[in-house]
Scaffold this active site. Sequence first.
Site, PDB file in Angstrom:
ATOM      1  N   CYS A  35       0.853  -1.193   0.000  1.00  0.00           N
ATOM      2  CA  CYS A  35       0.000   0.000   0.000  1.00  0.00           C
ATOM      3  C   CYS A  35       0.888   1.241   0.000  1.00  0.00           C
ATOM      4  O   CYS A  35       2.007   1.206   0.508  1.00  0.00           O
ATOM      5  CB  CYS A  35      -0.874  -0.052   1.266  1.00  0.00           C
ATOM      6  SG  CYS A  35      -1.897   1.398   1.574  1.00  0.00           S
ATOM      7  N   GLY A  36       0.374   2.326  -0.533  1.00  0.00           N
ATOM      8  CA  GLY A  36       1.111   3.583  -0.460  1.00  0.00           C
ATOM      9  C   GLY A  36       1.369   4.020   0.976  1.00  0.00           C
ATOM     10  O   GLY A  36       2.285   4.788   1.243  1.00  0.00           O
TER      11      GLY A  36
END
Length: 159
Positions: A35-36
């Site tokens: 995930c970012g």
Amino acid sequence: MSLYDIEVQTISGEASSLSTYKGKVLLIVNTASACGLTPHYKGLQGLYEQYQDKGLVVLGFPCNQFAGQEPGMNEEIQSFCELNYSVTFPMFAKVDVKGENAHPLFTYLVNHTPEPYRTGDIEWNFVKFLIDANGNIVKQYGARTEPAALAPDIEALLG
């Protein structure tokens, strides 16, 4: 039912209960490795290292419900966290955090967060719930809230 009645499974597959953490301030987070926001692991580990001796425990619950960002098996997730972020806080088996198969812990957290912090939802990876030493949910923080921003609230609960 209280938070401490909820059964969980460690990332290595052992049955456990949140009663293990009675008397501790808890930060419960749904996590993801792709995930970012995955760099939040670094900040969470930093909080754990800074406040562990005063009574804080960070609990990580991997979840693959948001854009498939946690596709790995539990062993892969654990290795990723250790190798990339030196995670030493307790990690648990992958769970759903919303929907009909949501783990009872996250259903409890969403339904018992007090106003004005209750959103009624977990919008993404890395939503954070702060729990006092008596098992009361204090606040829910959005996914984008940097872990370091929680330090004043954690310090207030640790005294």
